[in-house]
Design an enzyme around this catalytic site. Structure first.
Site, PDB file in Angstrom:
ATOM      1  N   ARG A 157      -3.728  14.392  16.027  1.00 34.95           N
ATOM      2  CA  ARG A 157      -3.977  15.806  15.493  1.00 34.95           C
ATOM      3  C   ARG A 157      -5.063  15.391  14.443  1.00 34.95           C
ATOM      4  NH1 ARG A 157      -0.811  18.626  10.470  1.00 34.95           N
ATOM      5  NH2 ARG A 157      -2.036  20.426  10.683  1.00 34.95           N
ATOM      6  N   HIS A 176      -8.186  23.270   8.072  1.00 31.67           N
ATOM      7  CA  HIS A 176      -7.213  22.584   7.285  1.00 31.67           C
ATOM      8  C   HIS A 176      -7.964  22.588   6.125  1.00 31.67           C
ATOM      9  CE1 HIS A 176      -4.174  18.966   7.083  1.00 31.67           C
ATOM     10  NE2 HIS A 176      -4.660  19.080   5.970  1.00 31.67           N
ATOM     11  N   GLU A 209      -0.784  24.698   6.805  1.00 31.74           N
ATOM     12  CA  GLU A 209       0.029  24.842   5.320  1.00 31.74           C
ATOM     13  C   GLU A 209      -0.687  26.331   4.674  1.00 31.74           C
ATOM     14  OE1 GLU A 209      -0.181  21.396   3.345  1.00 31.74           O
ATOM     15  OE2 GLU A 209       1.127  20.321   4.735  1.00 31.74           O
ATOM     16  N   ASN A 238       5.330  20.777   8.841  1.00 32.04           N
ATOM     17  CA  ASN A 238       5.176  19.741   7.798  1.00 32.04           C
ATOM     18  C   ASN A 238       6.207  19.768   6.995  1.00 32.04           C
ATOM     19  OD1 ASN A 238       2.834  19.657   9.306  1.00 32.04           O
ATOM     20  ND2 ASN A 238       1.426  20.062   7.443  1.00 32.04           N
ATOM     21  N   TYR A 268       7.952  17.272   3.800  1.00 30.97           N
ATOM     22  CA  TYR A 268       7.671  15.982   3.058  1.00 30.97           C
ATOM     23  C   TYR A 268       8.991  15.946   2.075  1.00 30.97           C
ATOM     24  CZ  TYR A 268       2.843  15.256   4.569  1.00 30.97           C
ATOM     25  OH  TYR A 268       2.029  15.258   5.285  1.00 30.97           O
ATOM     26  N   GLU A 288       3.434  16.928  10.426  1.00 31.31           N
ATOM     27  CA  GLU A 288       3.286  15.998   9.496  1.00 31.31           C
ATOM     28  C   GLU A 288       4.460  15.642   8.882  1.00 31.31           C
ATOM     29  OE1 GLU A 288       0.451  17.134   6.172  1.00 31.31           O
ATOM     30  OE2 GLU A 288      -0.864  17.962   7.523  1.00 31.31           O
TER      31      GLU A 288
HETATM   32  O1  IFM Z   1      -2.602  15.273   2.862  1.00 28.91           O
HETATM   33  C1  IFM Z   1      -1.799  16.267   2.844  1.00 28.91           C
HETATM   34  C2  IFM Z   1      -2.212  17.173   3.948  1.00 28.91           C
HETATM   35  O2  IFM Z   1      -3.946  17.555   3.864  1.00 28.91           O
HETATM   36  C3  IFM Z   1      -1.737  18.337   4.228  1.00 28.91           C
HETATM   37  N1  IFM Z   1      -0.134  18.243   4.107  1.00 28.91           N
HETATM   38  C4  IFM Z   1       0.268  17.420   3.029  1.00 28.91           C
HETATM   39  C5  IFM Z   1      -0.327  16.050   2.933  1.00 28.91           C
HETATM   40  C6  IFM Z   1       0.230  15.087   1.991  1.00 28.91           C
HETATM   41  O3  IFM Z   1       0.039  15.695   0.592  1.00 28.91           O
END
Ligand code: IFM
Length: 464
Positions: free
Chosen positions: A79, A123, A168, A297, A299, A367
């Site tokens: 990606r 992005h 995002e 995505n 985290y 992600e």
């Molecule tokens: O580095 C970023 C990415 O560009 C977008 N999503 C979160 C990642 C980590 O913060």
């Protein structure tokens, strides 16, 4: 680690992800115009240590080496994102052939190694001239985006079959136009909400253009960064705070994209900030066009409690000022970003999507990964057991979600390389490959070798 099999579907895809401004460098080469991140990172005080993406990982010149690394890793898909200002330096008008030629080379190199490109069209590197004309606050930017997408599709659509329109939109709109932590660094109420809407509108217009132009049917989706959200207690004010947090981090984006609507809570919560004047008849049919997949995505989760608003007057608040704060217990594991580690949060998020949206298309985790304080040991190795554990546990959470009925087709680790981590500059390392920014040497970390084994073992098991 890795003794037990990951129960993922046989045709599950493994990938890695990066983004243009974070790795390419070469910001003045081959006609590239300035983006909002060039401006922002060169503004004193905006990025840790004054770092910029001027050189980054020098991927613009070293892409062949980076593709070879991916081939060695054995991923199915990569990606990447296209830098709009390389393709249209002013954000409109004719294409810059040298910018397109770079992505031609990258796509061809990937395909030569049997790696499928998954291309993100936006992005975060908006051409600066478009920001000067209002940025994502104005509808025209969504129209310009659709034109640029058509150029990209015409140039690469014979080889690229997976397109991600936007990455995002929460970050581009709320961090960019409400908290000011990201480019362009604005702190607004209505402007930030308008930006969110125009990003989603741009996404829908891009879907239309790709589908109209594609010679063969390409897969098209959007990537949203989402969180499972909970309240710290059953107190009514904490539960209401969690509702507002869910609105801001998820519903403002998932509802228009997956259900073609704005939630009622958006109208009531933001009544003093906006009259939704930027929302036109027909927009939500465009934002809500059925997708081939949703990119997710993930985290960390959000656990919130009620907190005082930053600004007393509701009409003067920024769009993120919603009277709540995130709580992380002192004994919770955190990454180098300070983000709590909760792999099961990914399963809960996927279940929430599945249960909330009957029209949910197949999902790719576009992600997931963590920052660690990686160092090169005396023997030249970079050992990152915390990252390996993080990735393994999150892959297991994906497997758990698939066992519960969520259709997850693939997983992209963030990131292939250590890179420019936006407002954190180069201080935070997310890569499974270490980058020595002085020499540009790439050193695969132990997580790289671990991921290589995971992919190989999965293939073997699927074939047997
Ligand atoms: O580095 C970023 C990415 O560009 C977008 N999503 C979160 C990642 C980590 O913060």
């Amino acid at each position: 680690m890795g003794e037990q099999r990951l129960n993922l579907p046989a045709d599950f895809e493994f990938g890695v992800a990066t983004a243009s401004y974070q790795i390419e460098g070469a910001v003045h080469e081959d006609g590239r115009g300035p983006s909002i991140w060039d401006t922002f990172s060169h503004t004193p005080g905006k990025v840790v240590h004054g770092d910029t993406g001027d050189v980054a990982c020098d991927h613009y010149h070293r892409y062949a080496e980076d593709v070879a690394l991916m081939a060695d890793l054995g991923v199915d898909s990569y990606r990447l994102s296209l830098a709009w200002p390389r393709i249209q330096p002013d954000g409109k008008g004719p294409a810059e052939p040298r910018g397109l030629a770079f992505y031609d080379r990258v796509v061809d190199a990937l395909l030569e190694h049997g790696i499928q490109p998954a291309v993100t069209l936006y992005h975060w590197d908006l051409p600066q001239p478009l920001e000067d004309a209002g940025g994502w606050r104005v509808r025209d930017t969504a129209e310009r985006f659709a034109d640029y997408v058509e150029i990209a599709q015409e140039a690469l659509g014979d080889r690229v079959t997976r397109w991600i329109t936007i990455n995002e939109p929460f970050c581009s709109s709320i961090l960019g136009y409400a908290t000011g932590r990201h480019a362009p660094g604005a702190r607004e109420g209505d402007g930030a909400l308008a930006a969110a809407h125009h990003l989603l509108l741009g996404h829908g217009l891009a879907v239309q253009r790709i589908r109209a132009a594609a010679a063969h049917r390409a897969q098209v989706g959007a990537t949203l960064n989402l969180q499972p959200v909970s309240a710290v207690s059953d107190r009514e004010q904490d539960r209401a705070a969690a509702d507002r947090a869910l609105l801001l981090s998820n519903l403002l984006f998932t509802d228009p994209v997956l259900a073609g609507r704005y939630p009622q809570l958006a109208r009531s919560t933001y009544a003093a900030l906006t009259d939704f004047g930027w929302l036109r008849d027909g927009d939500l049919e465009i934002t809500g066009l059925p997708l081939d997949f949703l990119g997710v995505n993930y985290y960390f989760p959000s656990r919130v409690r009620a907190a005082p608003y930053q600004v007393e007057d509701p009409a003067s608040r920024t769009a993120d000022d919603l009277g709540y704060e995130d709580v992380v217990d002192s004994d919770e594991e955190r990454t180098a970003m300070g983000w709590p580690v909760d792999a099961d949060g990914l399963r809960r998020l996927l279940r929430w999507l599945h249960d909330s949206y009957p029209q949910l298309p197949p999902v790719y985790i576009t992600e997931n990964g963590r920052a660690c304080d990686d160092v090169v040991a005396a023997n030249g190795h970079v050992h990152d057991p915390d990252r390996m554990r993080y990735l393994e546990n999150h892959l297991r959470a994906v497997a758990d979600a698939t066992a519960e009925g969520v259709d997850v087709r693939g997983y992209y680790c963030w990131s292939l390389l250590d890179n420019f981590e936006w407002a954190e500059g180069y201080a935070k390392r997310f890569g499974i490959v270490y980058v020595d920014y002085e020499t540009q040497q790439r050193i695969p970390k132990s997580s790289f070798e671990w991921y290589q084994r995971v992919i190989r073992d999965h293939r073997r098991a699927a074939a047997s």
